[in-house]
Design an enzyme around this catalytic site. Structure first.
Site, PDB file in Angstrom:
ATOM      1  N   LYS A  97       0.853  -1.195   0.000  1.00  0.00           N
ATOM      2  CA  LYS A  97       0.000   0.000   0.000  1.00  0.00           C
ATOM      3  C   LYS A  97       0.875   1.226   0.000  1.00  0.00           C
ATOM      4  O   LYS A  97       2.002   1.132   0.489  1.00  0.00           O
ATOM      5  CB  LYS A  97      -0.957   0.031   1.193  1.00  0.00           C
ATOM      6  CG  LYS A  97      -0.377  -0.316   2.567  1.00  0.00           C
ATOM      7  CD  LYS A  97       0.784   0.432   3.117  1.00  0.00           C
ATOM      8  CE  LYS A  97       0.665   1.911   3.371  1.00  0.00           C
ATOM      9  NZ  LYS A  97       1.931   2.474   3.976  1.00  0.00           N
ATOM     10  N   TYR A 144      -4.419   4.229   6.364  1.00  0.00           N
ATOM     11  CA  TYR A 144      -4.936   3.273   7.348  1.00  0.00           C
ATOM     12  C   TYR A 144      -6.248   3.771   7.960  1.00  0.00           C
ATOM     13  O   TYR A 144      -7.148   2.981   8.246  1.00  0.00           O
ATOM     14  CB  TYR A 144      -3.917   3.019   8.466  1.00  0.00           C
ATOM     15  CG  TYR A 144      -2.759   2.160   8.031  1.00  0.00           C
ATOM     16  CD1 TYR A 144      -2.817   0.772   8.110  1.00  0.00           C
ATOM     17  CD2 TYR A 144      -1.584   2.723   7.531  1.00  0.00           C
ATOM     18  CE1 TYR A 144      -1.762  -0.026   7.708  1.00  0.00           C
ATOM     19  CE2 TYR A 144      -0.523   1.945   7.115  1.00  0.00           C
ATOM     20  CZ  TYR A 144      -0.613   0.576   7.206  1.00  0.00           C
ATOM     21  OH  TYR A 144       0.432  -0.217   6.794  1.00  0.00           O
TER      22      TYR A 144
HETATM   23  P1  NDP Z   1      12.428   1.851   2.553  1.00  0.00           P
HETATM   24  O1  NDP Z   1      12.920   3.196   2.223  1.00  0.00           O
HETATM   25  O2  NDP Z   1      12.854   1.252   3.845  1.00  0.00           O
HETATM   26  O3  NDP Z   1      12.818   0.821   1.400  1.00  0.00           O
HETATM   27  C1  NDP Z   1      12.534   1.056   0.060  1.00  0.00           C
HETATM   28  C2  NDP Z   1      13.524   0.280  -0.790  1.00  0.00           C
HETATM   29  O4  NDP Z   1      13.181   0.457  -2.162  1.00  0.00           O
HETATM   30  C3  NDP Z   1      14.963   0.775  -0.689  1.00  0.00           C
HETATM   31  O5  NDP Z   1      15.653   0.212   0.403  1.00  0.00           O
HETATM   32  C4  NDP Z   1      15.549   0.322  -2.005  1.00  0.00           C
HETATM   33  O6  NDP Z   1      15.880  -1.047  -1.903  1.00  0.00           O
HETATM   34  C5  NDP Z   1      14.361   0.398  -2.953  1.00  0.00           C
HETATM   35  N1  NDP Z   1      14.429   1.580  -3.826  1.00  0.00           N
HETATM   36  C6  NDP Z   1      14.524   1.541  -5.168  1.00  0.00           C
HETATM   37  N2  NDP Z   1      14.575   2.774  -5.694  1.00  0.00           N
HETATM   38  C7  NDP Z   1      14.509   3.637  -4.660  1.00  0.00           C
HETATM   39  C8  NDP Z   1      14.549   5.047  -4.566  1.00  0.00           C
HETATM   40  N3  NDP Z   1      14.618   5.838  -5.662  1.00  0.00           N
HETATM   41  N4  NDP Z   1      14.495   5.617  -3.348  1.00  0.00           N
HETATM   42  C9  NDP Z   1      14.383   4.850  -2.241  1.00  0.00           C
HETATM   43  N5  NDP Z   1      14.352   3.492  -2.272  1.00  0.00           N
HETATM   44  C10 NDP Z   1      14.424   2.878  -3.478  1.00  0.00           C
HETATM   45  O7  NDP Z   1      10.830   1.902   2.470  1.00  0.00           O
HETATM   46  P2  NDP Z   1       9.792   0.960   3.191  1.00  0.00           P
HETATM   47  O8  NDP Z   1      10.271  -0.440   3.161  1.00  0.00           O
HETATM   48  O9  NDP Z   1       9.415   1.531   4.491  1.00  0.00           O
HETATM   49  O10 NDP Z   1       8.511   1.124   2.222  1.00  0.00           O
HETATM   50  C11 NDP Z   1       8.430   0.461   0.980  1.00  0.00           C
HETATM   51  C12 NDP Z   1       6.942   0.256   0.628  1.00  0.00           C
HETATM   52  O11 NDP Z   1       6.337  -0.537   1.618  1.00  0.00           O
HETATM   53  C13 NDP Z   1       6.144   1.566   0.559  1.00  0.00           C
HETATM   54  O12 NDP Z   1       5.200   1.477  -0.473  1.00  0.00           O
HETATM   55  C14 NDP Z   1       5.437   1.608   1.893  1.00  0.00           C
HETATM   56  O13 NDP Z   1       4.195   2.296   1.849  1.00  0.00           O
HETATM   57  C15 NDP Z   1       5.203   0.128   2.168  1.00  0.00           C
HETATM   58  N6  NDP Z   1       5.161  -0.171   3.605  1.00  0.00           N
HETATM   59  C16 NDP Z   1       4.121  -0.908   4.070  1.00  0.00           C
HETATM   60  C17 NDP Z   1       4.025  -1.221   5.400  1.00  0.00           C
HETATM   61  C18 NDP Z   1       2.899  -2.044   5.901  1.00  0.00           C
HETATM   62  O14 NDP Z   1       2.792  -2.222   7.107  1.00  0.00           O
HETATM   63  N7  NDP Z   1       2.072  -2.616   5.034  1.00  0.00           N
HETATM   64  C19 NDP Z   1       5.026  -0.751   6.372  1.00  0.00           C
HETATM   65  C20 NDP Z   1       6.110  -0.003   5.769  1.00  0.00           C
HETATM   66  C21 NDP Z   1       6.151   0.277   4.441  1.00  0.00           C
HETATM   67  P3  NDP Z   1      17.160  -1.676  -2.649  1.00  0.00           P
HETATM   68  O15 NDP Z   1      18.348  -0.969  -2.036  1.00  0.00           O
HETATM   69  O16 NDP Z   1      17.068  -3.099  -2.320  1.00  0.00           O
HETATM   70  O17 NDP Z   1      17.009  -1.369  -4.110  1.00  0.00           O
END
Ligand code: NDP
Length: 365
Positions: free
Chosen positions: A130, A214
């Site tokens: 989401k 949420y």
């Molecule tokens: P993070 O910033 O922790 O991780 C995102 C990852 O995406 C990065 O670590 C990177 O991984 C990759 N990435 C690729 N391109 C980019 C960019 N341009 N900028 C930043 N990151 C990039 O985010 P979250 O894990 O917190 O969130 C990711 C998704 O998950 C979102 O859509 C968020 O809404 C959702 N989410 C849902 C939750 C829930 O409870 N359902 C809780 C938290 C988040 P890599 O280095 O491996 O390429």
């Protein structure tokens, strides 16, 4: 209502939930679990990867990342061979990997549509975090791509698999505190600076896209109805460096076809995680309501407020991963398909429009 009646109803609902969880535990005999590739190895993906150990029908089989060191670290930790580790550049070759049934997109919001479409074209089912995407148009493209490929699409609305929320849905929709009149729903946290969530190009919006969703999604699942009208007000201190391109707080009212009204909070500068369903005879409240754990339910009836114990079921993350696996095994529709994500985005667009134009807006108009 007499105390015995109250206990009987809650026990009945609880037994139903436990039975439902048990029924879903293993539906069809199979020689292997459904394989997931996780795309984007950030904070939430790290949590998700740890949850496959609790699953009955799902397993982690591949990783996709732009950071080679993460592929190495998590690949070693979860015993994912080098042949099953992908970059964004060679992601499409995942089509040739028979160990991957599902691609789970856990990237910044504006990347969800691209990777969902690419995964569907590679012949994979898709679980997407989401918010589903940053516009209704993107959501529709994702639904169409999965349909054209004959693949399933589910959105990561984990609260639908969390026992307190499931019980609250049953109680609210069954009129346990009388017909619902009002729902209040509040979600927010203090956003840390310097992250993609504060960059409109990657996030698509501010607190509403990330955490306020949420508040919205809970009201939709507690009522089982779609809002017809919204009215919203945004409050953002543009001198705060965090809020150069996205909103901080946005409060919104929603009106539903049955006459239910809701009042919702979304914030990037204060902590909230609660909802309350207020009926003609009392209320059902959850706080925390939609976090990862520690949920508490309170019920107010007959002038008394009591904490409600909730039968333990499968935990929400494993429940979500196993549910989609079971949908694939049994060829059934997910509880939260792409259309659920689209429905949220439809309301989100109306909320933003209402705040921008300073007037009530009909949803979908
Ligand atoms: P993070 O910033 O922790 O991780 C995102 C990852 O995406 C990065 O670590 C990177 O991984 C990759 N990435 C690729 N391109 C980019 C960019 N341009 N900028 C930043 N990151 C990039 O985010 P979250 O894990 O917190 O969130 C990711 C998704 O998950 C979102 O859509 C968020 O809404 C959702 N989410 C849902 C939750 C829930 O409870 N359902 C809780 C938290 C988040 P890599 O280095 O491996 O390429």
């Amino acid at each position: 209502m007499a105390e015995t009646d109250r206990r009987t109803i809650i026990a009945g609902i609880g037994a139903g939930l436990v039975a439902a969880a048990a029924n879903g535990a293993c539906a069809a005999p199979r020689d292997r679990k459904i394989g997931y590739a996780v795309v984007g190895l950030g904070g939430y993906a790290e949590l998700i990867m740890s949850k496959f150990a609790e699953c009955d029908n799902a397993r982690l089989t591949a990783l996709v990342s732009g950071t080679p060191a993460k592929l190495e670290r998590f690949g070693t930790q979860y015993k994912i061979p080098a042949s099953h580790r992908y970059s964004y550049a060679n992601f499409d070759s995942i089509r040739d990997n028979p160990d991957v049934d599902v691609v789970y997109v856990i990237l910044p919001n504006s990347m969800h549509a691209e990777y969902t479409v690419r995964a569907a074209r590679a012949g994979k089912h898709v679980m997407c975090e989401k918010p589903m995407a940053v516009s209704t148009a993107e959501c529709q493209t994702m639904i169409d791509a999965c349909r054209a490929a004959g693949r399933k699409l589910m959105i990561g609305y984990r609260s639908r698999f969390e026992p307190h929320n499931r019980l609250a849905i049953e109680m609210a929709r069954n009129g346990f505190v009388g017909p619902t009149r009002i729902i209040t729903s509040e979600h927010g946290f203090n956003a840390q600076p310097n992250q993609w969530r504060l960059d409109r190009a990657l996030a698509g919006g501010g607190s509403l896209m990330d955490i306020g969703i949420y508040s919205l999604n809970a009201v939709r699942y507690l009522t089982g109805e779609e809002p017809v009208e919204v009215s919203a007000m945004e409050s953002t201190d543009r001198s705060d460096p965090r809020f150069g391109t996205v909103e901080d707080r946005i409060s919104f009212l929603m009106r539903f076809p049955s006459g239910i009204e809701s009042t919702c909070v979304s914030s990037y500068s204060s902590n909230h995680n609660a909802y309350r369903v207020i009926g003609t005879k009392g209320w059902i409240g959850l706080e925390p309501a939609t976090g990862y754990d520690g949920h508490k339910m309170f019920v107010h009836r007959d002038g008394r407020t009591e904490q409600q114990s909730v039968p333990a079921g499968k935990k929400q993350h494993a429940g979500q991963l196993d549910h989609f696996a079971e949908c694939i095994i049994n060829d059934t529709q997910p509880l939260v398909p792409g259309e659920e994500g689209l429905a949220d985005l439809r309301v989100i667009e109306a909320i933003y429009r209402s705040a921008r134009e300073g007037r009530r807006v009909q949803v979908g108009a």
